[in-house]
Design a protein around this motif. Sequence first.
Motif, mmCIF file in Angstrom:
data_model
loop_
_atom_site.group_PDB
_atom_site.id
_atom_site.type_symbol
_atom_site.label_atom_id
_atom_site.label_comp_id
_atom_site.label_asym_id
_atom_site.label_seq_id
_atom_site.Cartn_x
_atom_site.Cartn_y
_atom_site.Cartn_z
ATOM 1 N N TRP A 1 21.537 32.861 0.715
ATOM 2 C CA TRP A 1 22.214 32.470 1.951
ATOM 3 C C TRP A 1 21.250 31.715 2.846
ATOM 4 O O TRP A 1 20.110 32.109 3.032
ATOM 5 N N GLY A 2 21.756 30.622 3.429
ATOM 6 C CA GLY A 2 20.977 29.947 4.459
ATOM 7 C C GLY A 2 21.126 30.671 5.786
ATOM 8 O O GLY A 2 20.198 31.313 6.273
ATOM 9 N N VAL A 3 22.329 30.588 6.373
ATOM 10 C CA VAL A 3 22.646 31.336 7.590
ATOM 11 C C VAL A 3 23.819 32.250 7.266
ATOM 12 O O VAL A 3 24.887 31.778 6.879
ATOM 13 N N TYR A 4 23.619 33.555 7.441
ATOM 14 C CA TYR A 4 24.654 34.542 7.130
ATOM 15 C C TYR A 4 25.013 35.272 8.423
ATOM 16 O O TYR A 4 24.156 35.883 9.060
ATOM 17 N N CYS B 1 17.800 33.630 4.219
ATOM 18 C CA CYS B 1 16.960 32.926 5.191
ATOM 19 C C CYS B 1 17.143 33.458 6.610
ATOM 20 O O CYS B 1 16.206 33.936 7.229
ATOM 21 N N ILE B 2 18.367 33.365 7.146
ATOM 22 C CA ILE B 2 18.666 33.857 8.492
ATOM 23 C C ILE B 2 19.879 34.768 8.397
ATOM 24 O O ILE B 2 20.943 34.352 7.944
ATOM 25 N N ASP B 3 19.730 36.021 8.827
ATOM 26 C CA ASP B 3 20.785 37.033 8.722
ATOM 27 C C ASP B 3 21.113 37.547 10.117
ATOM 28 O O ASP B 3 20.265 38.159 10.778
ATOM 29 N N LEU B 4 22.342 37.282 10.570
ATOM 30 C CA LEU B 4 22.810 37.758 11.873
ATOM 31 C C LEU B 4 23.794 38.888 11.628
ATOM 32 O O LEU B 4 24.852 38.679 11.042
ATOM 33 N N LYS B 5 23.455 40.083 12.085
ATOM 34 C CA LYS B 5 24.302 41.243 11.864
ATOM 35 C C LYS B 5 24.596 41.919 13.197
ATOM 36 O O LYS B 5 23.694 42.406 13.867
ATOM 37 N N GLY B 6 25.878 41.916 13.596
ATOM 38 C CA GLY B 6 26.233 42.514 14.879
ATOM 39 C C GLY B 6 25.633 41.775 16.052
ATOM 40 O O GLY B 6 25.333 42.370 17.088
ATOM 41 N N ALA B 7 25.456 40.461 15.910
ATOM 42 C CA ALA B 7 24.755 39.669 16.925
ATOM 43 C C ALA B 7 25.744 39.004 17.871
ATOM 44 O O ALA B 7 26.739 38.424 17.445
ATOM 45 N N ALA B 8 25.466 39.066 19.164
ATOM 46 C CA ALA B 8 26.316 38.465 20.190
ATOM 47 C C ALA B 8 25.597 37.304 20.868
ATOM 48 O O ALA B 8 24.395 37.372 21.123
ATOM 49 N N ILE C 1 20.116 22.203 5.526
ATOM 50 C CA ILE C 1 20.067 23.297 4.558
ATOM 51 C C ILE C 1 20.144 22.684 3.163
ATOM 52 O O ILE C 1 21.132 22.028 2.824
ATOM 53 N N ILE C 2 19.115 22.899 2.356
ATOM 54 C CA ILE C 2 18.996 22.221 1.069
ATOM 55 C C ILE C 2 18.771 23.232 -0.050
ATOM 56 O O ILE C 2 17.845 24.049 0.014
ATOM 57 N N GLY C 3 19.646 23.195 -1.058
ATOM 58 C CA GLY C 3 19.428 23.944 -2.285
ATOM 59 C C GLY C 3 19.792 25.409 -2.229
ATOM 60 O O GLY C 3 19.568 26.132 -3.199
ATOM 61 N N ILE C 4 20.360 25.882 -1.102
ATOM 62 C CA ILE C 4 20.701 27.288 -0.952
ATOM 63 C C ILE C 4 22.041 27.558 -1.640
ATOM 64 O O ILE C 4 22.946 26.737 -1.609
ATOM 65 N N GLN C 5 22.198 28.735 -2.234
ATOM 66 C CA GLN C 5 23.411 29.043 -2.981
ATOM 67 C C GLN C 5 24.671 28.982 -2.106
ATOM 68 O O GLN C 5 25.695 28.431 -2.520
ATOM 69 N N THR C 6 24.625 29.565 -0.919
ATOM 70 C CA THR C 6 25.669 29.374 0.088
ATOM 71 C C THR C 6 24.978 28.962 1.371
ATOM 72 O O THR C 6 24.206 29.738 1.937
ATOM 73 N N GLY C 7 25.242 27.753 1.822
ATOM 74 C CA GLY C 7 24.503 27.228 2.968
ATOM 75 C C GLY C 7 24.745 28.031 4.232
ATOM 76 O O GLY C 7 23.803 28.511 4.876
ATOM 77 N N ILE C 8 26.024 28.196 4.608
ATOM 78 C CA ILE C 8 26.408 28.945 5.805
ATOM 79 C C ILE C 8 27.554 29.871 5.420
ATOM 80 O O ILE C 8 28.550 29.418 4.856
ATOM 81 N N TYR C 9 27.420 31.150 5.729
ATOM 82 C CA TYR C 9 28.422 32.137 5.349
ATOM 83 C C TYR C 9 28.721 33.016 6.558
ATOM 84 O O TYR C 9 27.835 33.697 7.077
#
Length: 211
Positions: A89-92, A63-70, A107-115
């Motif tokens: 992933w909900g928020v990764y 859903c939301i992927d933060l990579k190298g984000a400041a 966050i509903i029904g996601i395999q890993t809600g926040i990672y």
Amino acid sequence: MVLGVGCLAAGRWIGIAYQLASGTIKNLVVRNGPLCADTTTILADSTTTLKILNNSIHECLFCIDLKGAANTTVSSNTLTLGAQPPSYWGVYVESSPGPTLISGNTIIGIQTGIYAANSPNVSVTTNTVSTNPYATGIQLLGASDHVVQNNGISNAYQAIVLDDTGATGKNSITGNTINDSACGISVGPPVNVNEAISPNTFYVVGGWYCP
């Protein structure tokens, strides 16, 4: 993964992408994306001061992927599985210098809600996470200086997972309410002496604190 209808043979589907930029993603509805390998609804790649606020996201693999984000804020969004599973992933948060604030999301029904993986200074507060009996609510890997407070987590196999994996620790997991989960809080060995993992509230949980 078998590619679904409309999927590329190679490459990555991204709904909204910010790269080497700052800005605000707000008040949007994003849904019905292709169920393809590595499909991501919102990608923040090497961003600075990005805010993701009050969006509704359905039917997302990632859903939301933060990579190298400041300096990132993810707040008041609704992320739901929708009619077509799976959602991984909900928020990764991946290899991001932080600080990262994840607050007030549903966050509903996601395999890993926040990672959060190998990303210091992540604050996860006042989120509502309902997963499934085989899933994880909040997972912290290579964690240091994280705050996980006042979240409500239900219907998970492991509600919260903390694994320093050699990081400095100094994480605080307090004030969370955990319902209907096989394991409330799992702390991977070795347990860093700097961790604060109580008090939390547990209802109908197989084990409060478990390996």
